[in-house]
Scaffold this motif. Structure first.
Motif, PDB file in Angstrom:
ATOM      1  N   ASN A   1       0.864   1.946  11.174  1.00  0.00           N
ATOM      2  CA  ASN A   1       1.098   2.541  10.145  1.00  0.00           C
ATOM      3  C   ASN A   1       2.518   3.362  10.004  1.00  0.00           C
ATOM      4  O   ASN A   1       3.281   3.229   8.920  1.00  0.00           O
ATOM      5  CB  ASN A   1       0.057   3.771   9.911  1.00  0.00           C
TER       6      ASN A   1
ATOM      7  N   PRO B   1      -8.606   0.406   1.887  1.00  0.00           N
ATOM      8  CA  PRO B   1      -7.545   0.684   0.714  1.00  0.00           C
ATOM      9  C   PRO B   1      -6.569   1.720   1.235  1.00  0.00           C
ATOM     10  O   PRO B   1      -7.121   2.840   1.590  1.00  0.00           O
ATOM     11  CB  PRO B   1      -8.229   1.067  -0.537  1.00  0.00           C
ATOM     12  N   ARG B   2      -5.548   1.636   1.265  1.00  0.00           N
ATOM     13  CA  ARG B   2      -4.393   2.519   1.783  1.00  0.00           C
ATOM     14  C   ARG B   2      -3.369   2.920   0.733  1.00  0.00           C
ATOM     15  O   ARG B   2      -2.962   2.111  -0.095  1.00  0.00           O
ATOM     16  CB  ARG B   2      -3.826   2.084   2.989  1.00  0.00           C
ATOM     17  N   GLN B   3      -2.662   4.094   0.700  1.00  0.00           N
ATOM     18  CA  GLN B   3      -1.551   4.402  -0.009  1.00  0.00           C
ATOM     19  C   GLN B   3      -0.744   3.300   0.279  1.00  0.00           C
ATOM     20  O   GLN B   3      -0.249   3.200   1.296  1.00  0.00           O
ATOM     21  CB  GLN B   3      -1.061   5.783   0.195  1.00  0.00           C
ATOM     22  N   ASP B   4       0.469   2.959  -0.758  1.00  0.00           N
ATOM     23  CA  ASP B   4       1.391   2.357  -0.185  1.00  0.00           C
ATOM     24  C   ASP B   4       2.326   2.945   0.633  1.00  0.00           C
ATOM     25  O   ASP B   4       2.558   4.168   0.417  1.00  0.00           O
ATOM     26  CB  ASP B   4       2.226   1.933  -1.924  1.00  0.00           C
ATOM     27  N   PRO B   5       2.991   2.117   1.412  1.00  0.00           N
ATOM     28  CA  PRO B   5       3.825   2.660   2.615  1.00  0.00           C
ATOM     29  C   PRO B   5       4.740   3.544   1.980  1.00  0.00           C
ATOM     30  O   PRO B   5       5.306   4.458   2.556  1.00  0.00           O
ATOM     31  CB  PRO B   5       4.195   1.446   3.457  1.00  0.00           C
ATOM     32  N   LYS B   6       5.723   3.147   1.031  1.00  0.00           N
ATOM     33  CA  LYS B   6       6.783   3.777   0.570  1.00  0.00           C
ATOM     34  C   LYS B   6       6.427   5.090  -0.161  1.00  0.00           C
ATOM     35  O   LYS B   6       7.116   6.028  -0.007  1.00  0.00           O
ATOM     36  CB  LYS B   6       7.555   2.938  -0.477  1.00  0.00           C
ATOM     37  N   ALA B   7       5.319   5.145  -0.861  1.00  0.00           N
ATOM     38  CA  ALA B   7       4.855   6.196  -1.571  1.00  0.00           C
ATOM     39  C   ALA B   7       4.406   7.375  -0.529  1.00  0.00           C
ATOM     40  O   ALA B   7       4.680   8.302  -0.460  1.00  0.00           O
ATOM     41  CB  ALA B   7       3.701   6.080  -2.643  1.00  0.00           C
ATOM     42  N   ARG B   8       3.489   6.859   0.356  1.00  0.00           N
ATOM     43  CA  ARG B   8       3.052   7.558   1.478  1.00  0.00           C
ATOM     44  C   ARG B   8       3.963   8.411   2.420  1.00  0.00           C
ATOM     45  O   ARG B   8       3.784   9.572   2.930  1.00  0.00           O
ATOM     46  CB  ARG B   8       1.707   7.154   2.243  1.00  0.00           C
TER      47      ARG B   8
ATOM     48  N   GLU C   1       4.950   0.369   9.425  1.00  0.00           N
ATOM     49  CA  GLU C   1       4.925   0.421   7.867  1.00  0.00           C
ATOM     50  C   GLU C   1       5.767   1.141   7.044  1.00  0.00           C
ATOM     51  O   GLU C   1       6.380   0.998   5.789  1.00  0.00           O
ATOM     52  CB  GLU C   1       3.671   0.452   7.072  1.00  0.00           C
ATOM     53  N   GLU C   2       5.715   2.383   7.559  1.00  0.00           N
ATOM     54  CA  GLU C   2       6.368   3.482   6.742  1.00  0.00           C
ATOM     55  C   GLU C   2       8.060   3.736   6.953  1.00  0.00           C
ATOM     56  O   GLU C   2       8.679   4.305   6.335  1.00  0.00           O
ATOM     57  CB  GLU C   2       5.668   5.076   7.001  1.00  0.00           C
TER      58      GLU C   2
END
Lengths: 279, 473
Positions: free
Chosen positions: B335, B17-24, B338-339
């Protein structure tokens, strides 16, 4: 933690601090610097050693209040501690019997000139020292410098004490009068060091300046302190801090000193606001 | 005759599980959130416990991987921790930053089926479980009786910490000398918070200290004392784990303009000095609108992702070869993408352009194409004639790699170094040509991985131990 064992105001904006750091004191040499971090949120800043005492296990720093860290230092008193003190860093001054040397200290630069002049005198040189400040209330350590010099000239920009004028004027006169000057060591604000270098250049006298760049680690790791000397990039922290003033790209020095001007102001204002709220 | 039922292989690797790309992309919190207990169990249950144990051989510090996974399955987390810590003092770090895909997981039997056990994620789970249950654990590591020998370890990065932890377990007295104001080396100044939280690093440093290792901060060896002075005082051996801390620059015009950083400076300000919390923390950093990061390794990805989190509008990776040659971990490239990091591949800077205030405003670049493979085995990038173009930037970060700091080699008589500044040491033992001095990690290999440095620290500790036991006190 490093304990402040003596603290004194040399003038309203300049503080003298003797700090316990036995291992650093044991190795310190003229011209070297330390990096200090006052507290957990503090920045790492370089300060050139003003003195040290191996027997006592202390180093002496003289700092002018210009930014958050130096304001924080000024608030500390004897018995207080600073979080980190790292050194001795950088290359030491070249000390030898050169003959006759001129040491120039401007503003707070008078402090690091002191141990260099002392070492040069001990090495057998005839030491002529010029010290200058904007006005009388910003002058300190005249006695100390006199004790390590054969001749001492004091200037103030506004003429409020001793000779009116800037340090380059007596420097030029000395060079004109005495053809035997072997080298000049100038430490102070970058603009002063630049003009000292310009003054000595026509005379072909070796001129060393101690660059006060912005640093982070102070050990060659970040490259923040880069300067251009003789066309090639140098790291002030490990290749310096002293360089041939005739070869330094001064415009780059001035530019790089200004990188964080806005942030420094913002940080200091915030710190001052906190101080008001807590007093 | 009934045929013995073959256990059915479960090829569904449990995703992290990872933080949502937009948020992170706008915070410095950890990207990967870690397995839940159920996820860890499910993943552990996929392990077929094959007798060949290729995973353990694929690990540079030979963690007993099948055993720690079995303990998770048996719901005996304390045992799993014990097995892990037997070989690896820094599992919370390794579980996060090791390139498992080229080590333990690459050789996993299930790798042939395209679904290796997620060993790194399980390792992290075990380490995190230990941290959360440290109070009830109270594990006492097995320390051998004191030998009365003293070892100085220079540098508190992965190599130094591992070497120190093993040496102290062998019964020697160990002092680590660290130049910076915190221990951890590159784990603290280099790898960002969102990939490796600093509290995790300090937790594992504290564990090494709890074994009895003394850590002296603010101690720049070579300046404060030389290696020879340490050997002449009361240290029986010295281990150099000083890393590769010297930044390389492009050596192109305009590189000293304000706003052009080495990755080391950029990351040190952000990570070590917490410039992302300025002005709460005093150390500033320039927050660019358009940031270019030059390089294709993990450090370049870290720099780009930091720049984005600081608030940049656009962040570019400028890399002179193509995607497949990028040395960064696949996961980190993904990663970054995605960001929203923009990859400008087959692009190489020609010069930086600045304004009359001395600030960088743009970068002129060449377009590149790939020629024949070079010494590194990768296809050599060649400048395309007449391909120059300009990118507007207000911050640039040069992430070309690092070389060892010459502070120790230049102040130590009798050490041999290569042209690139790395210290020569025996690959198996870490022994240098200088009597009683060992070295390992990036200072020997040049910039490499955390785990390879740990492996070198471990091998050197064994060699130092053998040497100390063979000499009379």
């Amino acid at each position: 933690m490093y304990k402040i064992v003596a603290k004194e105001k040399l003038c309203p904006v300049v503080d003298f601090m003797k700090i316990e750091a036995p291992a650093v004191a044991k190795k310190a040499k003229a011209g070297q610097f330390v990096v200090v971090r006052v507290d957990e949120v503090g920045e790492r800043i370089p300060l050139t050693l003003a003195d040290w005492d191996d027997k006592e296990g202390t180093v002496t720093l003289v700092a002018m209040q210009v930014g958050t860290t130096t304001y924080k230092l000024a608030k500390l008193n004897t018995g207080d501690q600073i979080l980190d003190l790292i050194g001795p860093l950088g290359l030491s001054s070249e000390i030898d019997n050169f003959g006759t040397v001129v040491c120039v200290g401007g503003g707070v630069g008078v402090a690091p000139v002191y141990p260099i002049a002392r070492a040069l005198k001990q090495a057998g040189n005839k030491v002529i020292t010029i010290m200058g400040a904007r006005s009388k209330d910003l002058l300190f350590w005249e006695d100390r410098l006199r004790s390590v010099s054969h001749e001492l000239i004091v200037t103030t920009d506004d003429g409020s004490y001793a000779r009116k004028g800037v340090v380059t004027e007596p420097l030029k006169e000395i060079l004109e009068k005495n053809k035997q000057i072997s080298r000049v060591i100038a430490i102070g604000p970058a603009i002063m060091m630049k003009f000292c270098s310009l003054t000595t250049k026509p005379f072909g006298v070796t001129t060393l300046v101690s660059l006060n760049s912005i640093m982070v680690d102070g050990t060659g790791m970040c490259g923040c302190c880069r300067a251009s000397v003789e066309g090639s990039t140098k790291f002030v922290c490990v290749d310096g801090p002293e360089f041939d003033g005739h070869q330094v790209d001064w415009d780059l020095v001035f530019n790089r000193q200004r990188i964080y001007c806005d942030e420094e102001r913002q940080s200091l204002e915030l710190w001052k606001t906190h101080q008001c709220q807590h007093s | 005759m009934e045929e013995k039922a073959k256990p059915k292989l479960d090829l569904n690797r449990v995703a992290m599980p990872r933080q949502d790309p937009k948020a992170r992309a706008r915070n410095f919190n950890e990207v990967a959130l870690g397995y839940t207990h159920d996820m860890a169990l499910q993943e552990a249950n996929r392990c077929i416990q094959c007798p060949k144990r290729p995973c353990a051989d694929g690990c540079p510090v030979n963690v007993d991987i099948p055993e720690f996974i079995k303990a998770i399955r048996d719901n005996d987390m304390a045992e799993s921790v014990r097995i892990m810590k037997g070989k690896n003092a820094l599992p919370g770090i390794c579980g996060r930053v090791c390139p498992q895909e080229t080590q333990c997981e690459e050789v996993c039997t299930l790798s042939k089926k395209g679904a290796p056990i997620a060993i790194g994620r399980l390792e992290r789970y075990v380490a995190d479980w230990e941290r959360e249950h440290s109070a009830e654990l109270a594990t006492s590591p097995n320390l051998l009786p004191s030998t009365g020998k003293k070892v100085a370890v220079i540098g508190s990065g992965p190599a130094g910490l591992t070497c120190a932890a093993d040496l102290v377990k062998f019964g020697h007295k160990v002092t680590i000398f660290e130049a910076l104001h915190v221990a951890g080396g590159v784990l603290m100044y280099g790898i960002p918070e969102f990939r490796l939280p600093k509290a995790i690093v300090q937790g594992e440093v504290d564990y090494v200290k709890s074994l009895g290792v003394e850590v002296r901060l603010d101690s720049v060896m070579g300046k404060l004392a030389t290696v020879d002075e340490l050997l002449e005082s009361n240290y029986d051996a010295v281990f150099l784990g000083t890393g590769a801390g010297l930044p390389m620059f492009l050596d192109i015009p305009g590189e000293n303009f304000n706003g052009v950083y080495s990755a080391n400076e950029f990351l040190t300000r952000v990570n070590l000095m917490k410039a992302y919390l300025f002005p709460e923390y005093d150390t500033p950093i320039k927050i660019g609108k358009k940031v270019a990061v030059v390089g294709g390794g993990n450090v370049a990805m870290d720099s780009a992702r930091c720049a984005l989190r600081l608030g940049a509008d656009e962040v570019y990776i400028i890399y002179r070869r193509s995607r497949v040659e990028m040395p960064a971990r696949h996961e980190e490239v993904e990663n970054a993408e995605e960001e929203g990091i923009i990859f400008k591949l087959l692009t190489n800077p020609k010069r930086f352009i600045g304004n009359d205030q001395g600030w960088v405003t743009a970068m002129e670049c060449y377009g590149m194409e790939l020629g024949e493979p070079d010494a590194s085995g990768r296809r050599r990038p060649i400048i395309k004639e007449g391909s120059e173009f300009t990118i507007e930037v207000d911050v640039a970060v040069v992430a070309l790699g690092t070389t060892p700091n010459p502070l120790i080699p230049s102040t130590t008589k009798g050490l041999e170094t290569r042209k690139n500044g790395t210290v020569m040491a025996n690959e198996e033992t870490g022994k240098t040509v200088k009597d009683r001095v060992w070295a390992g990690g990036d200072v020997v290999t040049g910039a490499a991985t955390v785990i390879s440095a740990m492996g070198a620290g471990k091998r050197a500790a064994a060699s130092i131990d053998a040497h100390l036991k063979s000499t009379k006190s």
